[in-house]
Design a protein around this motif. Structure first.
Motif, mmCIF file in Angstrom:
data_model
loop_
_atom_site.group_PDB
_atom_site.id
_atom_site.type_symbol
_atom_site.label_atom_id
_atom_site.label_comp_id
_atom_site.label_asym_id
_atom_site.label_seq_id
_atom_site.Cartn_x
_atom_site.Cartn_y
_atom_site.Cartn_z
ATOM 1 N N TYR A 130 -5.190 -14.486 -0.670
ATOM 2 C CA TYR A 130 -5.784 -13.969 -0.009
ATOM 3 C C TYR A 130 -6.533 -15.153 0.662
ATOM 4 O O TYR A 130 -7.683 -15.123 1.845
ATOM 5 N N GLU A 139 4.043 -17.293 4.619
ATOM 6 C CA GLU A 139 4.781 -16.780 6.026
ATOM 7 C C GLU A 139 5.907 -17.775 5.824
ATOM 8 O O GLU A 139 6.659 -17.105 6.609
ATOM 9 N N ARG A 305 -12.391 -13.360 1.128
ATOM 10 C CA ARG A 305 -10.940 -12.084 2.205
ATOM 11 C C ARG A 305 -11.001 -11.259 1.421
ATOM 12 O O ARG A 305 -10.807 -10.269 2.012
ATOM 13 N N CYS A 306 -9.778 -11.202 0.039
ATOM 14 C CA CYS A 306 -10.288 -10.431 -0.993
ATOM 15 C C CYS A 306 -11.314 -9.375 -0.915
ATOM 16 O O CYS A 306 -11.333 -7.975 -0.790
ATOM 17 N N GLU A 309 -11.665 -7.525 2.828
ATOM 18 C CA GLU A 309 -10.543 -6.558 2.472
ATOM 19 C C GLU A 309 -10.788 -4.888 1.482
ATOM 20 O O GLU A 309 -10.658 -3.734 1.866
ATOM 21 N N SER A 313 -10.993 -1.566 2.298
ATOM 22 C CA SER A 313 -10.955 -0.107 1.364
ATOM 23 C C SER A 313 -11.197 0.760 1.255
ATOM 24 O O SER A 313 -10.885 1.954 1.603
ATOM 25 N N GLU A 318 -8.751 0.804 7.568
ATOM 26 C CA GLU A 318 -7.008 -0.346 6.969
ATOM 27 C C GLU A 318 -7.494 -1.314 6.506
ATOM 28 O O GLU A 318 -8.352 -2.523 6.744
ATOM 29 N N GLN A 320 -5.701 -4.781 4.157
ATOM 30 C CA GLN A 320 -4.109 -5.436 3.414
ATOM 31 C C GLN A 320 -4.466 -6.056 2.095
ATOM 32 O O GLN A 320 -5.194 -6.997 1.563
ATOM 33 N N THR A 322 -3.301 -7.037 -1.312
ATOM 34 C CA THR A 322 -1.777 -7.343 -1.973
ATOM 35 C C THR A 322 -2.183 -7.118 -3.458
ATOM 36 O O THR A 322 -0.673 -7.634 -3.919
#
Ligand SMILES: NC(=O)c1ccc[n+]([C@@H]2O[C@H](COP(=O)([O-])OP(=O)(O)OC[C@H]3O[C@@H](n4cnc5c(N)ncnc54)[C@H](O)[C@@H]3O)[C@@H](O)[C@H]2O)c1
Length: 361
Positions: A130, A139, A305-306, A309, A313, A318, A320, A322
């Protein structure tokens, strides 16, 4: 799930310093209402990080029993990840757990099973997935501009020395040594970037004055893609100053059309070998044909960021994610296979058979 999600944190040690700011930035979306931390000497810091309103408890099971806790974040020693996750699932609470998911794949499977049975989510905070720099490398790799990636190199160097009696010095509490604890950051990144690992050959070195598990680990891996990968961890390297920066993490990807790397503290860089792929040249710029160029990346940290997200959830938005339990289980499997390789003096082909800790295969 309540709109303003109520979080319980299990364990108020070192890594709370990375989780707490993530939750505090989301105060309009979630609230950390309770923390379990048996060491009273740590309570003042917990309040400093999370505010005076947070309620403190002495054991994680007390927080799991609270009706006003919707979901839990597990920041416990590795030997408690499985029991805490199973108990949380049985209490109907979705789980975020710090890496490493558990001490072996057997334990990962029990966690996955319990959460799926209870219908709650299981997310592992593998923060590198993240992090802005690490996401930039993802990317680059996914864009295909490197061509066929035939070689990966991932290193993790730091200086981990805890006082006598600390759980990190215990092979049982940690689930091994530096490989299981922290090279799993690199193993997880390798699987995320390059797909599954087919086989591993590993060597480890224990420095008994520092900890029971290995302080040093080296893994040679063959990827299912056919690429080779080399991973190393050194938990005894002192220099941290920028001019003698041996205290670092690095991921390097070499492909037929280019190469790229992420270096902690510096960022992500890319070079293209030639201009045969016009789309890649257009996307990354002609400077990338002359030498390494920085790849633009977000400036956010992985934990933050984790957590953001995960909270999305929980709120049914929505997200992300992973690093669900099923996605991350294979990371623990590679680390466990490395131990089997070291102990057996042989190359180990995956998958391995899950067995409880201490039980013979
Ligand atoms: N992502 C990273 O970069 C990173 C860095 C450090 C640690 N971690 C992970 O974070 C987790 C915690 O590590 P740490 O460094 O914070 O360890 P730590 O020892 O500082 O903290 C663990 C805390 O758990 C508490 N605890 C023990 N038993 C408990 C119980 N029954 N109920 C409630 N609390 C209990 C301990 O008192 C301790 O304060 C581990 O999974 C570790 O691998 C991740």
């Amino acid at each position: 799930m309540a709109k303003n999600v109520r979080i319980g944190i299990l364990g108020g040690g070192g890594i709370l310093g990375a989780h707490a700011p993530g939750f505090m930035k989301l105060r309009d979306r979630c609230a950390v209402v309770a923390v379990a931390e048996p060491n009273a000497a740590r309570h003042a810091r917990v309040r400093e990080l999370l505010g005076d309103d947070v309620r403190l408890y002495g054991d994680y099971r007390e927080v799991l029993a609270l009706d006003d806790v919707d979901a839990v974040d597990i920041l416990l020693p590795h030997s408690l990840h499985m029991p805490a996750a199973i108990a949380a699932a049985e209490a109907g609470k979705p789980v975020l757990t710090e890496k490493v998911m558990a001490r072996n794949v057997y334990e990962c499977d029990r966690m996955i099973e319990a959460c799926e049975r209870a219908g709650v989510s299981l997310t592992v905070c593998h923060d590198r997935r993240y992090h802005g720099h690490w996401m930039a490398l993802k990317e680059v790799v996914d864009s295909g501009c490197l061509g066929e990636v035939f070689y990966w190199k991932l290193d993790h160097n730091q200086d981990v020395l805890l006082p006598e009696g600390h759980w990190i010095r215990s092979h049982d509490a940690l689930g091994g040594g530096a490989i299981m604890s922290c090279l799993t950051h690199q193993i997880d990144a390798l699987r995320w970037y390059g797909g599954e690992v087919a086989s591993v050959t590993a060597m480890t070195k224990v420095l008994p004055e520092r900890m029971e598990g290995e302080t040093l680990g080296v893994i040679a891996a063959r990827m299912a893609s056919g690429a080779l990968a080399q991973l190393s961890i050194n938990w005894f390297t002192r220099p941290r100053s920028p001019e003698h920066a041996l205290w670092y993490e690095m991921v390097q990807a070499c492909g037929t059309r280019g190469e790229a790397y992420t270096m902690s503290g510096r960022g992500t860089f890319l070079r293209l070998h030639d201009d045969s792929d016009a789309d890649s040249v257009a996307r990354w710029g002609r400077e990338a044909l002359k030498g390494f160029v920085p790849v633009p990346s977000g400036r956010w940290g992985g934990h933050e960021r984790c957590i953001a997200e995960w909270v999305k959830s929980l709120r049914g938005e929505e997200a992300q994610i992973t690093t669900g339990g099923r996605a991350v289980r294979g990371t623990v499997e590679v680390a466990e296979a490395a131990y089997l390789s070291e102990h057996g003096g042989r190359t180990v082909t995956l998958p391995i058979t899950p067995v409880p800790r201490g039980e013979a295969r």
